[in-house]
Design an enzyme around this catalytic site. Structure first.
Site, PDB file in Angstrom:
ATOM      1  N   GLY A   1       0.676  -0.915   0.032  1.00 24.70           N
ATOM      2  CA  GLY A   1      -0.182   0.067  -0.233  1.00 24.70           C
ATOM      3  C   GLY A   1       0.918   1.149  -0.125  1.00 24.70           C
TER       4      GLY A   1
ATOM      5  N   ARG B   1      -8.514   1.225  13.685  1.00 26.63           N
ATOM      6  CA  ARG B   1      -6.822   1.557  13.789  1.00 26.63           C
ATOM      7  C   ARG B   1      -7.512   3.116  13.321  1.00 26.63           C
ATOM      8  NH1 ARG B   1      -1.774   0.979   9.150  1.00 26.63           N
ATOM      9  NH2 ARG B   1      -0.168   2.908  10.426  1.00 26.63           N
TER      10      ARG B   1
ATOM     11  N   ASP C   1      -3.593   7.465   6.776  1.00 27.06           N
ATOM     12  CA  ASP C   1      -2.532   5.512   6.837  1.00 27.06           C
ATOM     13  C   ASP C   1      -3.847   5.038   7.640  1.00 27.06           C
ATOM     14  OD1 ASP C   1      -1.416   3.390   6.218  1.00 27.06           O
ATOM     15  OD2 ASP C   1       0.188   4.224   6.965  1.00 27.06           O
TER      16      ASP C   1
END
Lengths: 552, 258
Positions: free
Chosen positions: A194, A331, A304
């Protein structure tokens, strides 16, 4: 029966157990379906398809856990974070080490039967270290993904390669770090990369031949549904990596894949739109790859916030209704409960400080509150949690996660130019400490001196009630934690952290019952298994795989 | 910033030498790299070094580029050599133009601080202020001289960027790193321990106490522990002139334990 003959029989029994013969019974797909019921084994990455990391073993209890003692240590032969999670089948442990070695270990003694070494192509590019998180098993074969984008089958008795299939081009940044998932006669993997402008995918292979059977991109191409969420050609370098083993519901015949960040990581202006299916869970039919539903946690993500966590399958009584749920601590700092039959959003609540969104709307979509340039965003770039395995105990009904509290980053975006095989980042996030020039929390812990302190963030194990989204208890640590979690049917919770303490907590209260100071950072999750009636607990600390059991 | 000009010219000359020259860069200390080089260095760094060394330069065990911790290199010339030759079995060799190399070294030496624009004065004068009017050696230790109660500054020139040093001199509390905060611990038996924190985890804390003893305390034996955010060091803004502060920074930047 004469007394002498009886003695002989007893003697024979003793000899056999002293030999500790490892009978390699076939690991059928039926056995994998019931992996969590074979409590003596740990046959998949999370100990069973539901992703619960929960064991039915009961020998180690809150009353006797203080009697755990060291049984063996297996040192890693290479340096660097050891993020692998072992599997154990009928007394044999299979563990990977950097870059792509597999070891077959006598799980009782820690002694090695064989070591398989794969030579990684120098073309391999990995953003975050030569990580590998483990193998999958079916029949006589072990399956491992490689840093240069291959999928391998290895004979579990001889340690020899059976087949080797190229899955993704390493020159373009495709790599495989996750432990594969075996479903029926197929082995499934996703691709990492990624940070290199890859176009992520999930693919299935014939376990016998390695032949590719289907492939689904996590970033849809032109003509495919979802492609309209990518401005221009941005889908071509859209990211959506997959690097953690999914959970699987055999009754619904659905696999649940967490997907990574869009590319470039930190500049959403270069990819206008929601960027489906990055930072999402994709529910795929393992036979065909057909997507039954998806849910996106962080649309058009500038932080991210990979959704590369293990989604935990739990059957709960949600608001009085028996519900097939998937529990997801993301996350991005929010904990979610979704209906795993259709992806419907049921509940969401932050488990750490969050200021990138003011909350979630009725459909679970975040209400974004981007912070001014130069100001900290909570949670920081490594997230409120990350790939650290959660655990769910059906006995307590609680989800256990490793979280980072009080941790923020200052994000900045830059224009990223795509060069094949090179970083495609578009900015970054600098850990925020409150004191300019003070060290921030790092991606891993490389030093025994904690010079960043809790001023930069602290770790915590949290017990979250999926019926309310609220925390039942929090076990605070001074440094952050990347540890996975393990619960048992005796209401023990095993966990660790970067400080190298390995803990047994009371899963109901969070009280510390036992700890061992192992020194090295604990990443990935502890596992438990039994051999000859004795329960063992294994955990990786630093460069050592350490196994405990009760004192004789 | 006139002090930079001659050095720049010097760097330029050296860079014209053939690449075999182990003499590549011989700049003494940070603060002498141009803003332009530091800025360009960040771009080259992100393109070439980021993948392995990470955003903060600390992703390889034992190396912290931003804080000047290297495995092999001490001088700029060592750094340049490591970059261009690689390391056995580790880092690959990078083919960079001399200007790119200068820029990356500048970026590393500036502590990745592309905004650094600190006035750096005369190191010899700074040393005199450090040892005299500033009374710095009442608490700080340099190269084996002075007490240990405050942090040892023997390698502060490689550990801190100029801007960070300046702030620590002017407003010590703003620059006090959390790990160095003064602690006051009262043990269950009533004994009090005062000192500077060296390390801490969930269950223990390690300090250097007022008598320069290393003390490790198990937290379950503690009745209370206070961690102060105020530094014991006086603020020098106003106590020293701007010129004297610039001189002290110049001196601090020469402190690099060899």
């Amino acid at each position: 029966m004469t007394r002498r003959f009886m003695l002989f029989v007893i003697f024979l029994g003793f000899v056999v157990s002293a030999w500790s013969v490892r009978t390699l019974a076939q690991v059928t797909s039926d056995r994998l379906l019931r992996a969590s019921e074979e409590s003596q084994n740990w046959m998949t990455y999370s100990g069973g398809y539901a992703g619960q990391r929960y064991s039915l073993l009961t020998q180690i209890t809150p009353a006797n856990v203080k009697n755990l003692e060291l049984k063996w240590i297996l040192p890693n032969q290479v340096f660097g974070a050891w993020q692998s999670s072992p599997i154990v089948v009928d007394g044999m442990m299979y563990i990977t080490q950097r870059p792509n070695d597999v070891l077959a270990v006598d799980a009782k003694t820690g002694r090695v039967f064989w070591q398989y070494r794969y030579t990684v192509s120098p073309d391999a590019r990995v953003c975050c270290g030569a990580n590998n998180r483990g193998v999958a098993i079916l029949g006589d074969s072990l399956f491992m993904g490689t840093l240069d984008g291959h999928l391998l089958a290895i004979d579990r008795t001889s340690g020899r390669s059976l087949w080797d299939t190229a899955v993704g081009d390493p020159k373009l940044g495709y790599s495989i770090t996750m432990a594969p998932l075996v479903v029926k006669d197929k082995v499934l993997v996703g691709s990492g990369g990624g940070e290199y402008g890859i176009r992520g995918f999930i693919a299935a292979f014939d376990t016998k031949t390695g032949k590719e059977l289907w492939r689904v991109h996590t970033v849809p191409g032109p003509g495919e549904k979802g492609n309209e969420t990518w401005g221009g050609d941005s889908w071509k370098t859209g990211g959506g990596s997959v690097w953690v083993t999914p959970s699987y519901d055999p009754a619904l015949n659905l696999t649940y894949w967490g997907t990574g960040n869009p590319g470039p990581d930190w500049n959403p202006d270069q990819r206008p739109g929601d960027n489906l299916y990055t930072d999402s869970v994709m529910a795929l039919d393992p036979d065909t790859g057909a997507m039954k539903w998806h849910f996106q946690f962080s649309p058009n993500d500038p932080y991210d916030y990979d959704s590369v966590q293990v989604g935990v399958l739990a059957d709960i009584n949600f608001k009085g209704t028996p519900t097939k749920a998937i529990l997801w601590a993301n996350r991005n700092g929010f904990f979610y409960v979704l209906d795993r039959t259709n992806g419907k959003f049921l509940l969401g609540a932050p488990f750490v400080k969050v200021n990138w969104a003011s909350g979630l709307d009725a459909n679970g979509r975040p209400i974004p509150t981007p912070q001014p340039e130069g100001q900290p965003t909570w949670p920081g770039v490594q997230g409120g949690t990350n790939w650290y395995s959660p655990s769910f105990s059906p006995r307590t009904g609680l989800m256990y996660i490793s979280a980072w509290e009080g941790y923020a980053s200052v994000f900045k975006k830059e224009k990223a130019e795509y060069v094949p095989g090179r970083n495609f980042l578009g900015g970054g996030g600098t850990p925020f400490t409150g004191v300019q020039g003070a060290p921030g929390v790092r991606v891993g812990r490389a030093t025994p001196v904690n010079s960043w302190t809790d001023a930069a963030g602290n770790g915590a194990v949290m017990a979250i009630d999926p019926l309310t989204g609220q925390k039942k208890w929090t076990f605070k640590q001074f440094d952050v934690t990347d540890s996975g979690n393990l619960t048992t049917a005796t209401d023990l919770l095993f966990t660790g952290g970067r400080e190298g303490y390995f803990y047994a907590l009371d899963a109901r209260t969070g009280a510390e019952l036992w700890k061992a100071s192992l020194g090295g950072q604990i990443a990935n999750g502890p596992i438990t298994f039994a051999i000859d009636g004795k329960q063992y607990v294994s955990v990786i600390s630093g460069n050592s795989l350490i196994t405990f059991a009760l004192r004789e | 910033m006139p002090f930079r000009a001659p050095l720049l010219a010097f760097v330029g000359l050296v860079l014209l030498a053939p690449p075999a020259g182990a003499q590549l860069l011989t700049i003494d200390h940070p603060g002498q790299y141009t803003q332009e080089d530091i800025g360009r260095g960040s771009l080259f760094y992100n393109g070439n070094c980021f993948a392995c060394h990470g955003r903060d330069g600390d992703q390889i065990s034992g190396i912290d580029l931003r804080r000047g911790q290297f495995r092999r290199s001490q001088s700029d010339e060592d750094l340049a050599q490591t970059i261009t030759r690689g390391t056995p079995g580790g880092m690959p060799a990078f083919k960079l133009e001399p200007a790119e190399l200068t820029a990356i070294v500048a970026y590393i030496r500036a502590g990745f601080d592309t905004s650094a624009s600190v006035k750096v004065g005369d190191a010899a004068k700074g040393r005199a202020v450090f040892q005299g009017k500033g009374e710095c050696m009442m608490c700080h230790r340099v190269a084996g001289r002075g007490p240990r109660s405050a942090p040892d500054l023997s390698d502060i020139g490689i550990a801190r960027a100029p801007a960070v040093l300046e702030r620590s001199v002017r407003e010590p509390s703003a620059g006090l790193l959390p790990i160095n905060r003064p602690v006051r611990i009262v043990m269950r038996d009533g004994k009090t321990i005062r000192g500077r924190r060296l390390n801490e985890d969930t269950h223990t804390v390690q300090i250097i106490d007022e008598k320069e003893r290393l003390v490790s305390v198990v937290k379950k034996d503690i009745r209370s522990m206070d961690v102060a955010k105020e530094s014991a060091m006086p603020a020098y803004a106003g106590k020293l002139t701007d010129g004297e502060i610039a001189d002290v920074i110049a001196y601090l930047l020469t402190l690099r334990r060899q």
